[in-house]
Design an enzyme around this catalytic site. Sequence first.
Site, short mmCIF file in Angstrom:
data_model
loop_
_atom_site.label_atom_id
_atom_site.label_comp_id
_atom_site.label_asym_id
_atom_site.label_seq_id
_atom_site.Cartn_x
_atom_site.Cartn_y
_atom_site.Cartn_z
N ASP A 151 0.81 -1.23 0.00
CA ASP A 151 0.00 0.00 0.00
C ASP A 151 0.84 1.27 0.00
O ASP A 151 0.53 2.23 -0.70
CB ASP A 151 -0.93 0.03 1.22
CG ASP A 151 -2.14 -0.86 1.04
OD1 ASP A 151 -2.49 -1.16 -0.11
OD2 ASP A 151 -2.74 -1.25 2.05
N TYR A 402 -12.56 -1.39 -4.08
CA TYR A 402 -13.04 -0.14 -3.51
C TYR A 402 -14.16 0.44 -4.38
O TYR A 402 -14.25 0.17 -5.58
CB TYR A 402 -11.91 0.88 -3.42
CG TYR A 402 -10.98 0.73 -2.24
CD1 TYR A 402 -10.90 -0.46 -1.52
CD2 TYR A 402 -10.16 1.78 -1.84
CE1 TYR A 402 -10.05 -0.60 -0.45
CE2 TYR A 402 -9.30 1.66 -0.76
CZ TYR A 402 -9.24 0.47 -0.07
OH TYR A 402 -8.40 0.34 1.00
#
Length: 469
Positions: A151, A402
């Site tokens: 990330d 997402y």
Amino acid sequence: MNTNQRIITIGTICLIVGIISLLLQIGNIILLWMSHSIQTGEKSHPKVCNQSVITYENNTWVNQTYVNISNTNIAAGQGVTPIILAGNSSLCPISGWAIYSKDNSIRIGSKGDIFVMREPFISCSHLECRTFFLTQGALLNDRHSNGTVKDRSPYRTLMSCPIGEAPSPYNSRFESVAWSASACHDGMGWLTIGISGPDNGAVAVLKYNGIITDTIKSWRNKILRTQESECVCINGSCFTIMTDGPSNGQASYKLFKMEKGKIIRSIELDAPNYHYEECSCYPDTGKVVCVCRDNWHASNRPWVSFDQNLDYQIGYICSGVFGDNPRSNDGKGNCGPVLSNGANGVKGFSFRYGNGVWIGRTKSISSRSGFEMIWDPNGWTETDSSFSMKQDIIALTDWSGYSGSFVQHPELTGMNCIRPCFWVELIRGQPKESTIWTSGSSISFCGVNSGTASWSWPDGADLPFTIDK
């Protein structure tokens, strides 16, 4: 003819030829001067173009992949007039969702130069909509794509490209160095928020029209992070929410008000037993509504609503149609956190309409796959699990990821209301597939009050790629 006469004759001929040559040179000089004078006079007195629009097109071939670099319409005699996006209108009444864009970036990336990226989101000005995304400083099907499941790294940057286009080095614009980000337009310029740095001391860098205007230092030193979707601008002020603290326990949450990239006010939410991450925010009648991710303990989504003075209200979506992932099966809801199977989560969104709510969610209750939109006419305030409409977006057997909200202002659409829209990230690669990389493509939909379709619009890339074999 004697010798002297020959010499005189030859000399005379040479003299005549020389005079003629000189006259020709003088004539050339006069013609050049006259031509220059005419051109200068025309530049000094431009004629009015009869056409109202002039179109310039620049096209480039890159690695046998055709990329349209620009297609810009310039209105003759007109300039781009800055305005202020009011944000005072209500959301448009809608009956369903029409597909707006699909970039197919993973499919195209098997052959073309396409960024490895995640966390895409969309934001619109009064002139255009752009896709923003966090790159990994690498291209698909290239050795630097190895290990991009991570990330946070110093190589991640926020970039943007025209909506619907696959993000490549040739159509994308650098915005900020960031592994967490947000962006929005106030009618006069783009505000970008890019967070980068170490987990125990990250900094958010604010830019307005590309120039650094302010910074926010991590106040808890525990992974400062923000929305991963658009911020909200109302009457020249822009608003965002940030989180600092544990991802699996009580953290700290702050609202920020900014003008032209400068922070003019911030407050910390008093929200014990709440968990806010990766909020999807939108304007509605001059206020900001955010629907967020509870990564700590809830199957339903928390919300915060606030006015332009940052006076706020907080709660959880009451509906028994739960919106997070992982989550419990639909059942009895709660206007506080639904604690069953609530650990971890995924970024998502909802749109409030009075007591009703449009809920976007994965089809699977345990993995990031499938996607659907559900209309619960009483779901904002009531706890039952009944709903009146469902629209399929991605099949259960296809990967999603997402999702988040964005809006189109009346200044863009010409409507008298704010059009609600959403995007869905379609994650491919690690950790679920046998690749060395993790990336995604995206689709988007906008609300309409006319006919729509239920279907599946998956990523569709055939994996693994050459680099993975």
